[in-house]
Design a protein around this motif. Structure first.
Motif: not given
Length: 414
Positions: A4, A314-315, A319-320, A323-324
């Motif tokens: 991140a 990313l999702k 990635f949750r 996280d984003i």
């Protein structure tokens, strides 16, 4: 977290010019916040310091907040016959047992106290008559209780102990009455007593009304002039910690009964005005940082709009939403922290420059510098405002990025 942070820095560096502009907005905001808040707080502390130093922290007078009930009212509170126009017995005013109260106060750590007999007298010289306020004090204790020694132009409070017929007057009063240091003057009291005093000291505080009306004399001479032998009508108290004056005065009043007024109570209206001024000041200077934070909001919003597809990818790989959101919040924190680190030195430079300004206020005899507050809380408040503004500016676009649906983006739903 490492990924991140890496992505956040990649986004920032991909827009170097916009990032630099956003950081410069925070830098200028922090610098002006520090300069203005330190100037306002410095002037407030200087005002309170002068207020505290030039007046007792607590004044005990021979008054009561409520008149004592008359004996007839206490004996017959529910009598059938009501007695009106009962006049209290005439007595010589003063604090009863003031010496015992003084001994207890002087035994209290961090407390300095002295007895005072205040009264009015008529000063007559060369056909001029001026009503002055006599402050009968113990000369040996004046240096600890008052700041008159700091404002002396000629003579000293020690001279009052050596010459019990001496008097200390304000220099503006001497100029007004055509008097000189060492002259003899005549004071007349309402009791009909007349005494001759010699001017052994002059002072100037800068407050015209005070300098032209106040006089300092040995307490025994005032007692003789006013016909109040062994009496004192007030006790003035100085404390090592002036902020404790309010609670201490209330405790003291409950104990001795006499009215006890702290400097906070005496200047309550002024202190309330200062609180309102601080609210206005922080509202104005924080607006500067809020405006600067819009730069961070703008750059992160632009990144979110341009990186919809990247966010969807990313999702899709795990990635949750949290996280984003963290990626873009880190960008806001980094930009805000960078602006803070660069803004603090610039703010210190502005503060130092303001300190070099000297000006002559109306009525001042010497130039004065701008009072500034260099205390740590000013820097902490500025830093907290900058970081909070940056995080809030990043939170809205970060929240929007976290709500991106990868299915819609990857299918071309945009």
């Amino acid at each position: 977290m490492k990924i991140a942070v890496f992505i956040a820095f990649k986004h920032i560096l991909s827009r170097k010019r916009q990032s630099l502009v956003s950081v410069m907005g925070i830098v200028i905001g922090v610098a002006f916040f520090l300069a203005i808040s330190s100037l306002m707080q410095g002037s407030q502390k200087d005002f309170i310091k002068r207020l505290i130093d030039n007046a007792p922290h607590i004044t005990v007078s021979d008054d009561f907040r409520a008149a004592k009930p008359q004996p007839v009212s206490k004996m017959y509170p529910h009598g059938l016959v009501e007695l009106r126009s009962v006049k209290p017995l005439t007595e010589t005013r003063g604090i009863r047992g003031y010496q015992k109260i003084l001994d207890e106060l002087k035994a209290t750590p961090g407390v300095r106290a002295s007895a005072v007999l205040n009264g009015q007298a008529l000063l007559s010289f060369a056909g001029q008559d001026v009503n002055i306020n006599l402050n009968g004090m113990i000369p040996q204790e004046m240096r600890e209780i008052t700041t008159i020694e700091d404002n002396m132009l000629k003579g000293s409070v020690d001279d009052l102990a050596a010459d019990r017929n001496g008097i200390i007057l304000g220099q503006p009063l001497l100029d007004k009455m055509s008097l000189n240091f060492g002259d003899n003057i005549t004071l007349a009291a309402a009791t009909g007593q007349v005494r001759v005093f010699r001017i052994i000291g002059t002072f100037r505080t800068g407050r015209a009304e005070y300098d032209e009306r106040q006089a300092f004399v040995d307490i025994e001479r005032v007692q003789s002039l006013l016909g109040r032998a062994n009496r004192a009508n007030s006790i003035i108290i100085k404390m090592d910690n002036p902020d404790d004056a309010l609670s201490f005065s209330r405790t003291l009043e409950r104990k001795i009964g006499y009215k006890s007024v702290s400097w906070q109570e005496a200047t309550e209206d002024l202190l309330n005005t200062l609180v309102i001024r601080n609210i206005i000041m922080y509202s104005v200077v924080s607006a500067v940082l809020i405006v600067a934070a819009f730069g961070i909001y703008n750059i992160i919003s632009t990144v979110v709009m341009e990186k919809h597809r990247d966010i969807a990818i990313l999702k899709s790989i795990g990635f949750r939403a949290a996280d984003i959101k963290r990626i873009f919040l880190i960008q806001g924190v980094v930009l805000g922290f960078a602006g803070l680190i660069a803004g603090l030195p610039l703010g210190c430079g502005l503060m130092y420059a303001l300190m070099q300004i000297r000006f002559n206020p109306p009525g001042a005899t010497e130039p004065v510098n701008m009072p500034l507050d260099w205390s740590v809380p000013q820097f902490v408040i500025a830093g907290a405002f900058a970081l909070v503004a940056a995080v809030l500016a990043a939170w809205l676009p970060a929240r929007k990025a976290a709500q991106v649906l990868p299915v819609d983006i990857l299918r071309g739903g945009m």
